[in-house]
Structures are given as structure tokens and as C-alpha cells.
Design a protein around this motif. Structure first.
Motif, short mmCIF file in Angstrom:
data_model
loop_
_atom_site.label_atom_id
_atom_site.label_comp_id
_atom_site.label_asym_id
_atom_site.label_seq_id
_atom_site.Cartn_x
_atom_site.Cartn_y
_atom_site.Cartn_z
N ILE A 40 0.80 -1.34 0.07
CA ILE A 40 -0.03 -0.09 0.10
C ILE A 40 0.95 1.29 0.11
N VAL A 41 0.38 2.05 -0.72
CA VAL A 41 1.14 3.41 -0.85
C VAL A 41 0.25 4.52 -0.26
N ASP A 42 0.79 5.07 0.74
CA ASP A 42 -0.04 6.31 1.58
C ASP A 42 -0.21 7.62 0.71
N GLU A 66 1.68 -3.48 5.17
CA GLU A 66 0.27 -3.34 4.96
C GLU A 66 0.00 -3.70 3.64
N ARG A 67 -1.00 -4.67 3.15
CA ARG A 67 -1.12 -4.97 1.93
C ARG A 67 -2.62 -4.85 1.43
N GLU A 68 -2.83 -4.81 0.25
CA GLU A 68 -4.27 -5.05 -0.34
C GLU A 68 -4.46 -6.50 -0.10
N SER A 69 -5.93 -6.65 -0.30
CA SER A 69 -6.22 -8.09 0.18
C SER A 69 -6.44 -8.80 -1.44
N TYR A 124 0.17 -9.84 -2.11
CA TYR A 124 -1.20 -9.71 -1.67
C TYR A 124 -1.24 -10.43 -0.42
N ASP A 125 -2.61 -10.10 0.13
CA ASP A 125 -2.88 -10.61 1.52
C ASP A 125 -3.70 -11.85 1.38
N THR A 160 -1.82 -14.41 -0.99
CA THR A 160 -2.53 -15.43 0.01
C THR A 160 -1.88 -15.68 1.17
N SER A 161 -1.19 -14.54 1.85
CA SER A 161 -0.56 -14.80 3.16
C SER A 161 -1.80 -14.78 4.25
N GLY A 162 -2.77 -14.40 4.01
CA GLY A 162 -3.98 -14.33 4.84
C GLY A 162 -5.06 -15.32 4.73
#
Length: 211
Positions: A20-22, A31-34, A58-59, A85-87
């Protein structure tokens, strides 16, 4: 990216990063996109294609189809996918999205689907004779330590998985329910440290096993 509505969707020669870029332009590597692609409820697509893409970090899912909708043909060709898919989701998740044909070819998947299944297709009312073709792909540490490369429950499914390399697969396995007569066709693959895949009842006679 939301797949929303009818039409043909093609993603070619794109590098996707889930980091993610703030709003200040700072990159977060924690932090990652899903999801890379998410198929929405009102999608009635002819085709969704990812060709010659690189996807990393990606999460949850490469493609999520858990909100109904339908796609005639999904194609992943010539792609390199790492650490997706680490989530807590399936890597390719079609629990409620009706897909008639899935083609996954000439692609490499590494350290992905770390917590759940690689490809999940659930039984959906009215969906029969689903075609799944996986050919000439490399899988390294996918669906580990003990998940499913294939978790297919569609009626009269026609799964073909050939000419693929599986390495360091832990206790990953195939689960294929309700196949059509003569399927699945899982043959001419190379298994290295993939104990359950190598011992699967679905294997043809021409696979190579190297532990």
C-alpha cells in the motif's frame, strides 16, 4: 480491481504489487491490499484474462469470486505470482461465482496460497461440466503446509492437470469430487517433496516422483 458488469476483461503485461502507498507516496511493506481481482455480484462476463503479468505481495486472493456473478472463461497465462494469499482466503476462490472454464498455463506460482487452497470451485446450482485445464506450470511451496492444490466440487467437472512441476509442497493434496467420467486427468507431472500429491489416487501412470 473490481470486475463489475458484463464484457471482456483483459490484464496484460502488468506488474501488480499489493503493498500500500499512502497519500504522501510512502510505501508500506507491512500493509497489503487484499485482492488482485474481485468478481462482483452483477458480473456476467464473457472472459477474464491475466496474461504475462507479475503479481506479488497480496494478503488474500489472486481472484475472488464469493459474491455470486459469473464468468464464461477465466485464463491465467504466462504469469509469475509470488507471496499472494498470506492471509485467510483461497488463492483462486470461486465459492459462489459460476465459471464454465478455467485455464491456467505457462505460469509460475511461488510461496502463494500459504494458508488456504490454491483453486476452490464449489457446487453451484445450474453449473455443470466445468472445464479446468492446468498445463505447463511450476508450483513451489503452494498450498502449504497441508492445504489443497485443487478443491473442486462442481458437478461433472473435467479437470486436466499436465506437464507441471510441484516442489516443496508439504502435505498439499488434491480433492476432486463429482468428476465427469474419464476425469480427472492428472499426468506427466514432476513431484519433488510433494508426498500427498505424488501418492494421489488421481495420478496417471506417467508422473515422475523425486523425494
Amino acid at each position: 480491481i473490481d470486475i463489475d458488469g458484463p464484457g471482456t476483461y483483459q490484464f496484460e503485461d502488468i506488474e501488480f504489487s499489493g503493498y500500500i502507498v499512502d497519500e504522501l507516496g510512502n510505501l508500506s511493506e507491512t500493509e497489503r491490499e487484499s485482492y488482485v481481482l474481485r468478481i462482483n455480484q452483477n458480473t456476467l462476463a464473457d472472459a477474464v484474462t491475466m496474461k504475462n503479468c507479475v503479481v506479488k505481495n497480496y494478503d488474500r486472493s489472486l481472484i475472488r469470486g464469493t459474491s455470486n456473478g459469473s464468468v464464461d472463461v477465466i485464463t491465467i497465462d504466462g504469469c509469475y505470482v509470488e507471496d499472494v494469499t498470506s492471509g485467510n482466503n483461497e488463492f483462486l476462490d470461486f465459492r459462489s461465482c459460476a465459471v464454465n472454464e478455467i485455464n491456467i498455463t505457462n505460469s509460475t506460482f511461488t510461496k502463494s496460497s500459504n494458508t488456504r487452497h490454491f483453486l476452490r470451485c464449489d457446487a453451484i446450482e445450474g453449473l455443470e461440466n466445468q472445464i479446468i485445464n492446468i498445463d505447463n506450470c511450476t508450483f513451489y511451496k503452494v498450498a502449504t503446509p497441508a492445504n489443497r492444490i485443487l478443491y473442486i466440487r462442481t458437478l461433472n467437472n473435467q479437470v486436466t492437470l499436465t506437464n507441471c512441476v510441484f516442489s516443496e509442497m508439504g502435505e498439499a493434496e488434491y480433492v476432486i469430487e463429482n468428476p465427469a467420467i474419464g476425469f480427472p486427468d492428472i499426468d506427466y507431472n514432476y513431484y519433488h517433496n510433494a508426498i500427498n500429491l505424488a501418492a494421489s489416487e488421481f495420478n496417471g501412470p506417467n508422473n515422475i516422483v523425486d523425494d
